[in-house]
Design an enzyme around this catalytic site. Sequence first.
Site, short mmCIF file in Angstrom:
data_model
loop_
_atom_site.label_atom_id
_atom_site.label_comp_id
_atom_site.label_asym_id
_atom_site.label_seq_id
_atom_site.Cartn_x
_atom_site.Cartn_y
_atom_site.Cartn_z
N GLY A 49 3.20 0.63 -11.30
CA GLY A 49 2.75 0.58 -9.91
C GLY A 49 1.33 1.06 -9.71
N ASP A 106 1.81 2.01 -22.63
CA ASP A 106 3.08 1.63 -22.00
C ASP A 106 3.96 1.02 -23.09
OD1 ASP A 106 3.63 0.81 -18.62
OD2 ASP A 106 5.16 0.69 -20.18
N SER A 120 11.96 -6.96 -11.14
CA SER A 120 11.87 -5.99 -10.04
C SER A 120 10.53 -5.25 -10.02
CB SER A 120 13.01 -4.96 -10.14
OG SER A 120 12.82 -4.15 -11.28
N ASN A 121 9.70 -5.44 -11.05
CA ASN A 121 8.37 -4.82 -11.06
C ASN A 121 7.36 -5.61 -10.22
OD1 ASN A 121 8.69 -4.29 -14.65
ND2 ASN A 121 9.34 -2.95 -13.00
N GLN A 135 7.14 -6.84 -7.34
CA GLN A 135 6.92 -6.50 -5.93
C GLN A 135 5.70 -5.60 -5.76
OE1 GLN A 135 7.83 -3.15 -5.63
NE2 GLN A 135 8.34 -2.69 -3.50
N LYS A 151 4.58 -4.71 -21.28
CA LYS A 151 3.64 -4.44 -20.19
C LYS A 151 2.22 -4.21 -20.68
CE LYS A 151 6.60 -2.57 -16.57
NZ LYS A 151 6.88 -1.41 -15.69
N ASP A 176 5.66 8.19 -13.70
CA ASP A 176 6.58 8.39 -12.58
C ASP A 176 7.66 9.41 -12.89
OD1 ASP A 176 7.99 7.05 -14.45
OD2 ASP A 176 8.67 5.42 -13.17
N ASN A 177 7.51 10.17 -13.96
CA ASN A 177 8.53 11.20 -14.23
C ASN A 177 7.86 12.53 -14.55
OD1 ASN A 177 8.67 11.75 -17.36
ND2 ASN A 177 8.28 9.57 -17.08
N CYS A 191 11.21 6.41 -7.70
CA CYS A 191 11.01 5.16 -6.94
C CYS A 191 12.16 4.19 -7.22
CB CYS A 191 9.69 4.52 -7.29
SG CYS A 191 8.29 5.46 -6.66
N CYS A 197 25.07 25.62 -11.05
CA CYS A 197 24.87 26.20 -12.38
C CYS A 197 23.61 27.04 -12.31
CB CYS A 197 24.79 25.11 -13.45
SG CYS A 197 23.41 23.98 -13.23
#
Length: 392
Positions: A50, A71, A78-79, A81, A95, A139-140, A197, A350
């Site tokens: 993104g 990457d 779905s990417n 968009q 990618k 994104d993580n 996301c 926990c």
Amino acid sequence: MSLPPLVEPAAELTVDEVRRYSRHLIIPDVGMAGQKRLKNAKVLCVGAGGLGSPALMYLAAAGVGTLGIVDFDVVDESNLQRQIIHGQSDVGRLKAESAAATVREINPLVNVIIHNVALTNDNVMDIFSGYDLIVDGTDNFATRYMVNDAAVLLGKPYVWGSIYRFDGQASVFWAEHGPCYRCLYPEPPPPGMVPSCAEGGVLGVLCASIGSIQVNEAIKVLTGIGDPLVGRLMIYDALEMKYRDVKVRKDPECPLCGKNPSITELIDYEAFCGTISDEAQQAAAGSTITAAELRSMQERGDDIYLIDVREQNEYEIVNIPGAVLIPKGEFLNGSALEGLPQDKRIVLHCKSGARSAEVLAVLKNAGFSDAVHVGGGVLSWVKTVDPSLPTY
Ligand SMILES: [Zn+2]
């Protein structure tokens, strides 16, 4: 705060380059010197998704001489968009290769380097050391902290961005001149508290809004113009259509870039971020409460059954009043299930929220659909409800 240019200018621009970059060359602040610096610059983009899509495309068009792409993923329908560097015919393609092809089409003068690998502790220092500046489009949280730590340890600036639904953030982290990501976010959020996301969605065009800020800042840092986002966090709200920036100070106690750093090499980022399984993440999405909410439930006298899924010795160090200890293993082997009350809402906790999310997935599968867990676990309870309790 203005900073000196990061990159020395290339010796010259060719006639083709002068023609191509003429709209840059006639901006007094950029000019011939700035464009030569871009030509000499080596920028690495982490992620061709993104944020990486608009970032790579504009960095290429701007004439950054060397562009690296990290990457390991393949293009999914779905990417499309939002990941506009890839097209319909790229579905199923790597990618990094798809992005490299678009970069070459935009500007054949760019030297593209493909790193078709997952960024890990074993390769991140080696890959980063070949570049002047990093653009982080991950994104993580585990990768974010790894990118930050590697950049600080190598003394390199990086441009960070993040997006979720209609909200975006961006900043430039450069420990030599300002704070790092850890100064802003010392700890990752508890697992299950911040949806990705993929779970929560993102407005496609938000990627361009934040990705273009990242490119803007990269160009400024490379050429030494303007006032870069060092020590400032840009916050964008696409629904309200508002940008605001807040000051971020360098934390003198930062474990990485502070006065007495305790982190002097890469750490185990999966463990640090309490990474949990996809199943647990799904179970926790929408079924995570805060420690303060648990406290309110107890004060109201809600009919809940609070279960601590840690081990006996942890329970003895510190526990939340009213919690029944049933270690995680007894859920995984199924023995705990039949003793659970059917008429009370089950609340799990926990230490940090990772194990309780795993147990939550087991309970949801067993039909306890209204069960929840406490994000941040007992650590969050101590911090927000009763700081007099010990932690471990
Ligand atoms: Zn720091």
